[in-house]
Design a protein around this motif. Structure first.
Motif, PDB file in Angstrom:
ATOM      1  N   PHE A   1      37.779  33.450  50.409  1.00 51.45           N
ATOM      2  CA  PHE A   1      36.988  32.264  50.732  1.00 51.45           C
ATOM      3  C   PHE A   1      36.835  31.350  49.512  1.00 51.45           C
ATOM      4  O   PHE A   1      36.830  30.121  49.655  1.00 51.45           O
ATOM      5  CB  PHE A   1      35.624  32.682  51.266  1.00 51.45           C
ATOM      6  N   SER A   2      36.713  31.929  48.332  1.00 55.71           N
ATOM      7  CA  SER A   2      36.625  31.112  47.118  1.00 55.71           C
ATOM      8  C   SER A   2      37.926  30.350  46.896  1.00 55.71           C
ATOM      9  O   SER A   2      37.925  29.143  46.624  1.00 55.71           O
ATOM     10  CB  SER A   2      36.313  31.990  45.904  1.00 55.71           C
TER      11      SER A   2
ATOM     12  N   SER B   1      35.228  43.606  51.317  1.00 53.98           N
ATOM     13  CA  SER B   1      34.303  42.497  51.056  1.00 53.98           C
ATOM     14  C   SER B   1      34.700  41.726  49.799  1.00 53.98           C
ATOM     15  O   SER B   1      34.540  40.500  49.738  1.00 53.98           O
ATOM     16  CB  SER B   1      32.877  43.028  50.912  1.00 53.98           C
ATOM     17  N   GLU B   2      35.235  42.423  48.805  1.00 54.94           N
ATOM     18  CA  GLU B   2      35.674  41.743  47.584  1.00 54.94           C
ATOM     19  C   GLU B   2      36.886  40.858  47.850  1.00 54.94           C
ATOM     20  O   GLU B   2      36.969  39.726  47.348  1.00 54.94           O
ATOM     21  CB  GLU B   2      35.992  42.770  46.503  1.00 54.94           C
TER      22      GLU B   2
ATOM     23  N   CYS C   1      45.208  37.149  43.457  1.00 53.80           N
ATOM     24  CA  CYS C   1      44.539  38.427  43.731  1.00 53.80           C
ATOM     25  C   CYS C   1      45.084  39.549  42.847  1.00 53.80           C
ATOM     26  O   CYS C   1      44.320  40.369  42.326  1.00 53.80           O
ATOM     27  CB  CYS C   1      44.695  38.795  45.201  1.00 53.80           C
TER      28      CYS C   1
ATOM     29  N   LEU D   1      34.857  32.469  38.264  1.00 52.79           N
ATOM     30  CA  LEU D   1      34.853  33.848  38.758  1.00 52.79           C
ATOM     31  C   LEU D   1      34.920  34.901  37.657  1.00 52.79           C
ATOM     32  O   LEU D   1      34.496  36.034  37.895  1.00 52.79           O
ATOM     33  CB  LEU D   1      36.043  34.054  39.714  1.00 52.79           C
TER      34      LEU D   1
ATOM     35  N   ASP E   1      37.605  39.526  50.728  1.00 53.08           N
ATOM     36  CA  ASP E   1      37.114  38.395  51.522  1.00 53.08           C
ATOM     37  C   ASP E   1      36.480  37.341  50.626  1.00 53.08           C
ATOM     38  O   ASP E   1      36.686  36.134  50.822  1.00 53.08           O
ATOM     39  CB  ASP E   1      36.099  38.877  52.558  1.00 53.08           C
ATOM     40  N   ALA E   2      35.712  37.784  49.632  1.00 52.16           N
ATOM     41  CA  ALA E   2      35.066  36.844  48.710  1.00 52.16           C
ATOM     42  C   ALA E   2      36.112  36.052  47.928  1.00 52.16           C
ATOM     43  O   ALA E   2      35.991  34.833  47.758  1.00 52.16           O
ATOM     44  CB  ALA E   2      34.137  37.595  47.758  1.00 52.16           C
ATOM     45  N   LEU E   3      37.159  36.734  47.461  1.00 57.60           N
ATOM     46  CA  LEU E   3      38.232  36.037  46.757  1.00 57.60           C
ATOM     47  C   LEU E   3      38.946  35.055  47.682  1.00 57.60           C
ATOM     48  O   LEU E   3      39.293  33.934  47.279  1.00 57.60           O
ATOM     49  CB  LEU E   3      39.236  37.051  46.205  1.00 57.60           C
TER      50      LEU E   3
ATOM     51  N   ARG F   1      43.306  35.180  58.037  1.00 61.81           N
ATOM     52  CA  ARG F   1      42.944  35.836  56.778  1.00 61.81           C
ATOM     53  C   ARG F   1      43.470  37.265  56.738  1.00 61.81           C
ATOM     54  O   ARG F   1      44.037  37.700  55.726  1.00 61.81           O
ATOM     55  CB  ARG F   1      41.415  35.825  56.618  1.00 61.81           C
TER      56      ARG F   1
END
Length: 283
Positions: free
Chosen positions: A165-166, A158-159, A242, A208, A161-163, A141
């Motif tokens: 994993f989604s 963190s944002e 992204c 999202l 990472d959230a994108l 990642r």
């Protein structure tokens, strides 16, 4: 940490990448004769031989360097080929590198660690498998995000990472149902590995996007997908995904106006016609 750094080169190449060839063929022989168990015994034997020196090391890097030079100097007194020129290096001028014969390492491995069964090795391997898989996933990642993190600098870690994993979860579902995606992406670099077709991108965008779902939201998602799609293969990469959300959520006014302008230029008709044809075929 030392084991993590050296185990890959030791086990993946059966020590052939770290010791002289004339010594490596001996380890190759015992690997074919006894299997993976013999490699674990040899690795433990190497660590035991250098136990006192390793305990005096200041950090993992120093220990790995010492072990590398030690293995480069492992000899084979029964070799028929000319012996390699030894590497007379010392560790920071304090510790001389030991010179050991490969037969002595193998005998020590059998005598001191031969009692370890393959069942025991498998037990510890399975116990650590999930941790290793998670570490590999985290490394992957970070490598993927590093390729374009400057383009999405307004997103926090963190944002992103959230994108990630989604997108990854939807990608895995897409890959299960799309054999063409598996073949097409199998040889790509890691940075381009994750991608979605237009339908899955549209579904993920609908989940999202932070705005109210109106009558044209689905059409907007399709236009965004067609705008980001790779012309060569017809899929949306994780990087494009992204960058798009970065423009939508954190972009400047000029960037958003430019995006809206390009959206009006997207022609939906060919895509809708293709969707209608597929629906007709399924009937």
């Amino acid at each position: 940490q030392v084991l993590t750094m050296v185990s890959l080169s030791w086990f993946l190449t059966v020590f052939l990448s770290v010791i002289p060839y004339s010594s490596g063929v001996v380890l190759l022989d015992i690997f074919f004769l006894h299997g993976t168990k013999a490699l674990f015994e040899v690795a433990l034997s190497v660590l035991e031989i250098n136990y006192h020196e390793l305990m005096e090391m200041k950090d993992a890097g120093e220990a790995v360097s010492y072990l590398s030079v030690f293995l480069e100097n492992v000899g084979n007194r029964n070799a028929t080929l000319p012996a390699p020129v030894p590497i007379p290096r010392t560790d920071e001028g304090c510790r001389a590198i030991k010179k050991v014969d490969v037969d002595d390492i193998v005998c020590r491995a059998h005598d001191h660690f031969g009692f370890i069964s393959m069942d025991t090795i498998s037990l510890f391997r399975n116990r650590l498998r999930r941790t290793v898989a998670k570490d590999l996933e985290d490394t992957r990642r970070r490598a993927i995000l590093r390729h374009f993190e400057d383009e999405v600098d307004q997103f926090s870690g963190s944002e992103l990472d959230a994108l990630f994993f989604s997108f990854q979860e939807v990608y895995r579902r897409n890959r299960i149902t799309n054999s063409r995606l598996q073949v097409m992406r199998s040889g790509k670099d890691g940075k381009d590995l994750f991608c979605l077709d237009i339908d899955h991108f549209t579904a993920l965008y609908m989940c999202l996007q932070p705005w109210y779902v109106a009558s044209r939201t689905h059409e907007l998602a399709q236009r965004l997908a067609l705008l980001c799609v790779d012309i060569e293969d017809g899929y949306v990469s994780f990087r494009s995904f992204c960058v798009l959300f970065h423009t939508l959520l954190r972009g400047t006014r000029e960037q958003r106006v430019r995006l809206l302008f390009h959206l009006h230029l997207v022609d939906l008709e060919p895509y809708l016609a293709e969707q209608a044809a597929r629906a007709e075929e399924r009937r």
